[in-house]
Design an enzyme around this catalytic site. Structure first.
Site, mmCIF file in Angstrom:
data_model
loop_
_atom_site.group_PDB
_atom_site.id
_atom_site.type_symbol
_atom_site.label_atom_id
_atom_site.label_comp_id
_atom_site.label_asym_id
_atom_site.label_seq_id
_atom_site.Cartn_x
_atom_site.Cartn_y
_atom_site.Cartn_z
ATOM 1 N N TYR A 123 -4.787 5.497 33.127
ATOM 2 C CA TYR A 123 -4.563 4.234 33.831
ATOM 3 C C TYR A 123 -5.085 3.053 33.024
ATOM 4 O O TYR A 123 -6.141 3.147 32.395
ATOM 5 C CB TYR A 123 -5.280 4.260 35.189
ATOM 6 C CG TYR A 123 -5.052 2.988 35.955
ATOM 7 C CD1 TYR A 123 -3.877 2.795 36.654
ATOM 8 C CD2 TYR A 123 -5.984 1.946 35.923
ATOM 9 C CE1 TYR A 123 -3.634 1.599 37.314
ATOM 10 C CE2 TYR A 123 -5.752 0.757 36.586
ATOM 11 C CZ TYR A 123 -4.579 0.591 37.278
ATOM 12 O OH TYR A 123 -4.331 -0.591 37.936
ATOM 13 N N TRP B 253 -4.163 -1.443 31.816
ATOM 14 C CA TRP B 253 -3.190 -2.512 31.598
ATOM 15 C C TRP B 253 -2.667 -2.565 30.173
ATOM 16 O O TRP B 253 -1.690 -3.243 29.913
ATOM 17 C CB TRP B 253 -3.809 -3.847 31.991
ATOM 18 C CG TRP B 253 -3.537 -4.169 33.418
ATOM 19 C CD1 TRP B 253 -3.930 -3.447 34.509
ATOM 20 C CD2 TRP B 253 -2.783 -5.280 33.904
ATOM 21 N NE1 TRP B 253 -3.466 -4.053 35.651
ATOM 22 C CE2 TRP B 253 -2.772 -5.181 35.320
ATOM 23 C CE3 TRP B 253 -2.142 -6.353 33.301
ATOM 24 C CZ2 TRP B 253 -2.132 -6.112 36.129
ATOM 25 C CZ3 TRP B 253 -1.501 -7.285 34.118
ATOM 26 C CH2 TRP B 253 -1.494 -7.154 35.512
HETATM 27 N N1 LIG Z 1 -15.569 -3.327 40.851
HETATM 28 C C1 LIG Z 1 -14.273 -3.472 40.646
HETATM 29 N N2 LIG Z 1 -13.628 -2.674 39.786
HETATM 30 C C2 LIG Z 1 -12.323 -2.846 39.559
HETATM 31 C C3 LIG Z 1 -11.590 -3.853 40.227
HETATM 32 C C4 LIG Z 1 -12.277 -4.667 41.155
HETATM 33 O O1 LIG Z 1 -11.685 -5.550 41.803
HETATM 34 N N3 LIG Z 1 -13.621 -4.469 41.317
HETATM 35 N N4 LIG Z 1 -10.251 -4.012 39.969
HETATM 36 C C5 LIG Z 1 -9.524 -2.843 39.507
HETATM 37 C C6 LIG Z 1 -8.198 -3.215 39.034
HETATM 38 S S1 LIG Z 1 -7.217 -4.061 40.162
HETATM 39 C C7 LIG Z 1 -7.717 -2.856 37.824
HETATM 40 S S2 LIG Z 1 -6.070 -3.141 37.481
HETATM 41 C C8 LIG Z 1 -8.553 -2.154 36.833
HETATM 42 C C9 LIG Z 1 -8.285 -2.597 35.392
HETATM 43 O O2 LIG Z 1 -8.740 -1.629 34.520
HETATM 44 P P1 LIG Z 1 -8.086 -1.444 33.066
HETATM 45 O O3 LIG Z 1 -6.652 -1.786 33.079
HETATM 46 O O4 LIG Z 1 -8.479 -0.092 32.585
HETATM 47 O O5 LIG Z 1 -8.888 -2.561 32.246
HETATM 48 P P2 LIG Z 1 -8.556 -3.264 30.858
HETATM 49 O O6 LIG Z 1 -9.833 -3.912 30.425
HETATM 50 O O7 LIG Z 1 -7.369 -4.136 30.974
HETATM 51 O O8 LIG Z 1 -8.278 -2.033 29.901
HETATM 52 C C10 LIG Z 1 -7.213 -1.986 29.031
HETATM 53 C C11 LIG Z 1 -7.670 -1.356 27.721
HETATM 54 O O9 LIG Z 1 -6.541 -1.100 26.913
HETATM 55 C C12 LIG Z 1 -6.820 -1.462 25.570
HETATM 56 N N5 LIG Z 1 -5.546 -1.767 24.913
HETATM 57 C C13 LIG Z 1 -4.832 -2.909 24.970
HETATM 58 N N6 LIG Z 1 -3.693 -2.787 24.279
HETATM 59 C C14 LIG Z 1 -3.666 -1.543 23.765
HETATM 60 C C15 LIG Z 1 -2.729 -0.852 22.948
HETATM 61 O O10 LIG Z 1 -1.697 -1.361 22.562
HETATM 62 N N7 LIG Z 1 -3.036 0.441 22.632
HETATM 63 C C16 LIG Z 1 -4.175 1.045 23.035
HETATM 64 N N8 LIG Z 1 -4.374 2.291 22.687
HETATM 65 N N9 LIG Z 1 -5.089 0.391 23.806
HETATM 66 C C17 LIG Z 1 -4.835 -0.881 24.163
HETATM 67 C C18 LIG Z 1 -7.736 -2.645 25.681
HETATM 68 O O11 LIG Z 1 -8.480 -2.827 24.497
HETATM 69 C C19 LIG Z 1 -8.573 -2.260 26.905
HETATM 70 O O12 LIG Z 1 -9.736 -1.571 26.529
HETATM 71 O O13 LIG Z 1 -9.932 -2.362 37.155
HETATM 72 C C20 LIG Z 1 -10.251 -1.975 38.488
HETATM 73 N N10 LIG Z 1 -11.673 -2.017 38.670
HETATM 74 N N1 LIG Z 2 -7.967 -13.910 35.092
HETATM 75 C C1 LIG Z 2 -7.639 -12.715 35.591
HETATM 76 N N2 LIG Z 2 -6.608 -12.607 36.468
HETATM 77 C C2 LIG Z 2 -6.305 -11.402 37.003
HETATM 78 C C3 LIG Z 2 -6.981 -10.228 36.627
HETATM 79 C C4 LIG Z 2 -8.067 -10.360 35.709
HETATM 80 O O1 LIG Z 2 -8.748 -9.386 35.361
HETATM 81 N N3 LIG Z 2 -8.357 -11.613 35.219
HETATM 82 N N4 LIG Z 2 -6.600 -9.006 37.140
HETATM 83 C C5 LIG Z 2 -5.264 -8.896 37.702
HETATM 84 C C6 LIG Z 2 -5.129 -7.694 38.502
HETATM 85 S S1 LIG Z 2 -4.958 -6.207 37.695
HETATM 86 C C7 LIG Z 2 -5.074 -7.704 39.851
HETATM 87 S S2 LIG Z 2 -4.872 -6.246 40.696
HETATM 88 C C8 LIG Z 2 -5.158 -8.967 40.603
HETATM 89 C C9 LIG Z 2 -6.128 -8.813 41.785
HETATM 90 O O2 LIG Z 2 -5.960 -9.818 42.704
HETATM 91 P P1 LIG Z 2 -6.944 -9.859 43.959
HETATM 92 O O3 LIG Z 2 -7.322 -8.496 44.354
HETATM 93 O O4 LIG Z 2 -6.328 -10.691 45.006
HETATM 94 O O5 LIG Z 2 -8.180 -10.626 43.292
HETATM 95 P P2 LIG Z 2 -9.747 -10.687 43.456
HETATM 96 O O6 LIG Z 2 -10.159 -11.711 42.450
HETATM 97 O O7 LIG Z 2 -10.372 -9.346 43.397
HETATM 98 O O8 LIG Z 2 -9.986 -11.229 44.914
HETATM 99 C C10 LIG Z 2 -9.369 -12.417 45.394
HETATM 100 C C11 LIG Z 2 -10.250 -13.107 46.399
HETATM 101 O O9 LIG Z 2 -10.426 -12.303 47.555
HETATM 102 C C12 LIG Z 2 -11.677 -12.619 48.127
HETATM 103 N N5 LIG Z 2 -12.141 -11.518 48.961
HETATM 104 C C13 LIG Z 2 -12.776 -10.390 48.563
HETATM 105 N N6 LIG Z 2 -13.049 -9.603 49.623
HETATM 106 C C14 LIG Z 2 -12.564 -10.247 50.710
HETATM 107 C C15 LIG Z 2 -12.543 -9.954 52.106
HETATM 108 O O10 LIG Z 2 -12.991 -8.917 52.580
HETATM 109 N N7 LIG Z 2 -11.933 -10.859 52.915
HETATM 110 C C16 LIG Z 2 -11.399 -12.009 52.448
HETATM 111 N N8 LIG Z 2 -10.800 -12.821 53.314
HETATM 112 N N9 LIG Z 2 -11.433 -12.319 51.135
HETATM 113 C C17 LIG Z 2 -12.004 -11.461 50.293
HETATM 114 C C18 LIG Z 2 -12.577 -12.839 46.943
HETATM 115 O O11 LIG Z 2 -13.619 -13.728 47.276
HETATM 116 C C19 LIG Z 2 -11.645 -13.388 45.894
HETATM 117 O O12 LIG Z 2 -11.810 -14.761 45.730
HETATM 118 O O13 LIG Z 2 -5.640 -10.020 39.785
HETATM 119 C C20 LIG Z 2 -4.924 -10.106 38.557
HETATM 120 N N10 LIG Z 2 -5.287 -11.330 37.897
HETATM 121 MO MO LIG Z 3 -5.202 -4.535 39.148
#
Ligand SMILES: Nc1nc2c(c(=O)[nH]1)N[C@H]1C(S)=C(S)[C@@H](COP(=O)(O)OP(=O)(O)OC[C@H]3O[C@@H](n4cnc5c(=O)[nH]c(N)nc54)[C@H](O)[C@@H]3O)O[C@H]1N2
Ligand SMILES: Nc1nc2c(c(=O)[nH]1)N[C@H]1C(S)=C(S)[C@@H](COP(=O)(O)OP(=O)(O)OC[C@H]3O[C@@H](n4cnc5c(=O)[nH]c(N)nc54)[C@H](O)[C@@H]3O)O[C@H]1N2
Ligand SMILES: [Mo]
Length: 763
Positions: free
Chosen positions: A106, A108
């Protein structure tokens, strides 16, 4: 003609000198470019590149499973590394079968559509007989399982959101649960080319749409005008939505005609709402002490919603919580009762602001994707159950109505993700990570995941290879030339997998006789045909390469979410069992899952501010998405580092919470609970609701391995809870987490996450 490159966070113009990229500039057609990508050439990032294949010493010397993350790496030649990896794959398949390989991988990865690491690794593993996969995402674990039962699959819904231009014209009240964070809308999977969210919100406010932000944090909405902030206790939105529903039915403000024509199961939900079923009417007076929002405000808000063209929006973070299905189901129920679903500017939105996709008007067609082949292995896990799988092979788990067993994994292959960024309870994951015999990682940088691997294969970046930039409903499809020589000996993931395939005797199955250039032409031309069918004319491959980009038409009629169901619910049946919105789902009720019954319900989460005992850990920790990077990517860039406080990830607290603990802005603090502890830098701000702490994700995991338990950088996932959202989805619940904050010990240990590991030459 400008030379362009595409990242998830935007397109950039590449300034070249002497045949190499020397600087990156915002794409001129982007109204709100993201600063994240401007730093991709920074030397601070370049020094963290993996330059040669590397093998963990203990694995090389005796296949030791302990020592991951602690031991030095031995740098080897590509031939040595590929021979070792191929032999290990062959050994594991021979001894245990392909069911012993976990290739969920998993993450991005990067934006270009051909060199997409997940697609590459999945295609490779399929060509050698398959792998254990993962389902759903960390983003939308609960929603991806729930929504097909009650409205439609998430991907379908996300791509059909009402356009900003329509919202601007018609929406008079925009009520959002969890803001519309412009920081998040910087990105879109595949590349946010034209950033539309900040402008969309500003124009709505100028058109005198009223905004209400229901969120524990005020600063996740910016409209350029004043708005009402209703601070809500984290994880309690379902109770609020139920109380809003209660007022609508008590005052007969609900749209009975809409419910009868377009929904099923309101009659099964109503007894729960009124309390006939369980003795507890879901009144505002009931919801007020749960949510922290006064009952009178809830009552008035329900009336305001019924009186105006109202759009309800929900952030994805609400479902990244224990019982995370419930706020999404309650939102759909509330929107159905208001009866504005399918009307211009009314109804509901699932994450305006979560990415740039929602509300984008450009035509939709399926872009270039590398075919992944066929996976004969049936075993899978819900994506966030990885530690459970590694710790409990053979144990049962439920998922979407079925009962399955965790496979026995001997080899883990990761390309394009960072499990030591994304998973919860990282101290537990560290223990689980000792189970597999071998971990292979393709990476660009010495990330925490690369450092926890046995065989590390260096991959090129976007800037070092030719690719195609495309994302659903974006304004352009873009040719991305290679603008830089690869760092050290880094190779494309495609080349790495082609080499491994050759060693495993399946070269032609993996490559189909094409090199990268031939694949690009092939995938683009296939997608061009699909575009033509969707009424989007595109130049041929040579034409695109010459022009650099092609724009994607905006159809005359802007999308209005679910408007077709209003025309005729029979012809435009939803893909649910009833063809309608399911306020009650016979299917889910039939699963008999105790923590996810047949309609939206309030269930207290495992950890929250209303818990009976919060004395030891009295703060609710939100770990939202970071402003200055995408997850853990580019954490060492100048933009990301400038946002740190005293060299650690910033943790935000309300002034009252800081004062009560004798803490001051800028100091290093220790954040802890019974699962772990980390250091962070304190930022005091009244944008937080008292009792709530915010530590955004993405600080590279920096465990002090000699002093187990203290993470030195501010990675919230040493604190988060690793259980599933429910027995239905098993989604990630990062937002359900209580902690305490105190002053850090004097002379806190230095942060080491951006140091290189010890790299030894081959003896
Ligand atoms: N506490 C907490 N944890 C969370 C979340 C949260 O809200 N709170 N959000 C979750 C969510 S929504 C997501 S989507 C995940 C994200 O988790 P990930 O998608 O695993 O996070 P990234 O840092 O984007 O990791 C992508 C990795 O791919 C590598 N990479 C980029 N391009 C390439 C390539 O071309 N080839 C190879 N081999 N590697 C490459 C980058 O260097 C990087 O290390 O985290 C989750 N974790
Ligand atoms: N710059 C940047 N943008 C991103 C990403 C990133 O890593 N960096 N990750 C991308 C990815 S993979 C994803 S999945 C999306 C995630 O998108 P979201 O999951 O919507 O994003 P978050 O920033 O985790 O949370 C959004 C807001 O929800 C509020 N919130 C948290 N818990 C609660 C709750 O219980 N109730 C209410 N009402 N509000 C709450 C938080 O305060 C926060 O401001 O973002 C994407 N966009
Ligand atoms: Mo995500």
């Amino acid at each position: 003609m400008a030379i362009l490159t595409v990242t998830h966070w935007g397109a950039y113009e590449v300034e070249m000198a002497g045949g190499e990229a020397v600087a990156l500039h915002p794409f001129r057609d982007d109204p709100d470019p993201s600063p994240i990508g401007l730093h991709m050439l920074a030397p601070e990032l370049d020094r963290l590149r993996i330059r040669r294949p590397a093998i963990r010493r203990g694995w090389l010397e005796g296949r030791a499973r302990t020592g991951r993350g602690r031991e030095p790496f031995v740098e080897v030649s590509w031939d040595q590394a590929l021979d070792l990896a191929a032999a290990e794959l062959r050994r594991v398949i021979g001894a245990h079968g392909n069911r012993a390989i976990f290739g969920g991988s998993y993450g991005w990865s990067s934006a270009g559509r051909f060199h997409h690491a997940q697609s590459q690794v999945h295609r490779f593993l399929n060509s050698i007989g398959g792998y254990v996969r993962s389902t759903d995402s960390y983003s939308l674990g609960a929603a991806r399982v729930l929504m097909p039962h009650i409205v439609a699959p998430m991907d379908e819904l996300m791509a059909r959101h009402t356009a900003w231009t329509v919202l601007e014209q018609h929406t008079r009240l925009f009520v959002t649960f969890g803001g519309v964070p412009a920081k998040n809308a910087q990105i879109s999977q595949g590349g946010a080319i034209e950033h539309r969210v900040p402008g969309g919100l500003r124009r709505m406010a100028q058109a005198s749409c009223r905004f209400i932000n229901i969120s524990p944090t005020r600063d996740d909405l910016e409209t350029g005008a004043a708005f009402e902030w209703l601070p809500i206790r984290p994880n309690t939105d379902t109770a609020l939505m139920l109380a809003l529903c209660w007022v609508l039915q008590a005052e007969r403000l609900h749209d009975e005609a809409f419910l009868a024509r377009h929904c099923v199961g309101f009659d099964r939900f109503l007894p729960y709402l009124t309390g006939a079923a369980d003795g507890q009417p879901k009144t505002p007076a009931w919801a007020a002490p749960i949510t922290g929002i006064p009952g009178e405000r809830i009552e008035a808000l329900a009336r305001e919603m019924a009186a105006a063209r109202t759009m309800l929006n929900i952030a994805w973070s609400l479902q990244r919580a224990h019982h995370g299905e419930q706020p999404f189901w309650a939102l759909v129920t509330l929107a159905a009762m208001l009866g504005q679903v399918g009307l211009p500017g009314g109804g509901f939105g699932l994450g305006y602001g979560a990415t740039n996709l929602m509300g984008s008007p450009n035509a939709r067609f399926s872009g270039p994707t590398l075919p992944q082949g066929h996976n004969p292995v049936r075993d899978f896990i819900p994506v966030a159950r990885i530690a459970d799988m590694l710790l409990n092979p053979g144990a049962p788990f439920t998922y979407n109505g079925g009962t399955h067993a965790y496979p026995d994994i001997r080899l883990v292959y990761w390309a394009g993700g960072n499990p030591f960024h994304h998973h919860q309870d990282l101290n537990r994951l560290m223990r689980a990570w000792e189970a597999p015999e071998t971990v292979v990682v393709n990476e660009q940088y010495w990330t925490p995941a690369a450092r926890m691997a046995d065989i590390v294969l260096p991959a090129t970046t976007t800037l070092e290879r030719e690719d195609i930039g495309y994302a659903n409903r974006e304004s352009h499809i873009i040719h991305m030339p290679a603008v830089k020589r690869p760092a050290g000996e880094a190779r494309d993931d495609y080349v790495i997998f082609a080499e491994l395939s050759a060693r495993l005797g399946v070269a032609s199955r993996f490559t189909e006789g094409r090199d990268a250039a031939a694949w690009l032409r092939h995938l683009y031309e296939e997608s061009r045909q699909r575009a033509a069918k969707a009424g989007v004319p595109l130049p041929d491959w040579d034409g695109l390469r010459q022009a650099g980009l092609a724009s994607i038409a905006v159809p005359a009629a802007a999308p209005i979410f679910l408007s077709e169901i209003r025309e005729d619910p029979e012809t435009h049946a939803l893909p649910t069992p009833s063809g309608r919105i399911e306020i009650f789902s016979e299917t889910i009720a039939g699963f008999g899952i105790p923590d996810c019954p047949g309609h939206a319900v309030w269930r207290a989460p495992a950890e929250w501010l209303g818990a009976s005992d919060t004395t030891r850990h009295p703060l609710h920790l939100l770990s939202d998405q970071p402003t200055t990077r995408l997850h853990s990517q580019l954490d060492a860039s100048p933009l990301s580092v400038a946002d740190k406080v005293a060299g650690r990830a910033p943790i935000c607290l309300h002034p009252k919470d800081a004062e009560a603990r004798g803490l001051v802005d800028g100091q290093v603090v220790r954040v802890f609970n019974d699962r772990g502890a980390c250091l962070a830098g304190l930022r005091v701000t009244d944008a937080m609701m008292p009792g709530v702490a915010r530590l955004s994700t993405g600080a590279w995991f920096d465990p002090a391995l000699d002093d187990r338990g203290l993470e030195r950088h501010g990675n919230p996932n040493v604190l988060t809870l690793d259980i599933g959202a429910s027995g239905l989805s098993q989604g990630c619940i990062a937002q359900t987490c209580l902690v305490e904050v105190e002053a850090a010990p004097a002379d806190p240990p230095a942060m080491r996450a951006h140091d290189l590991p010890v790299l030894l030459p081959m003896q």
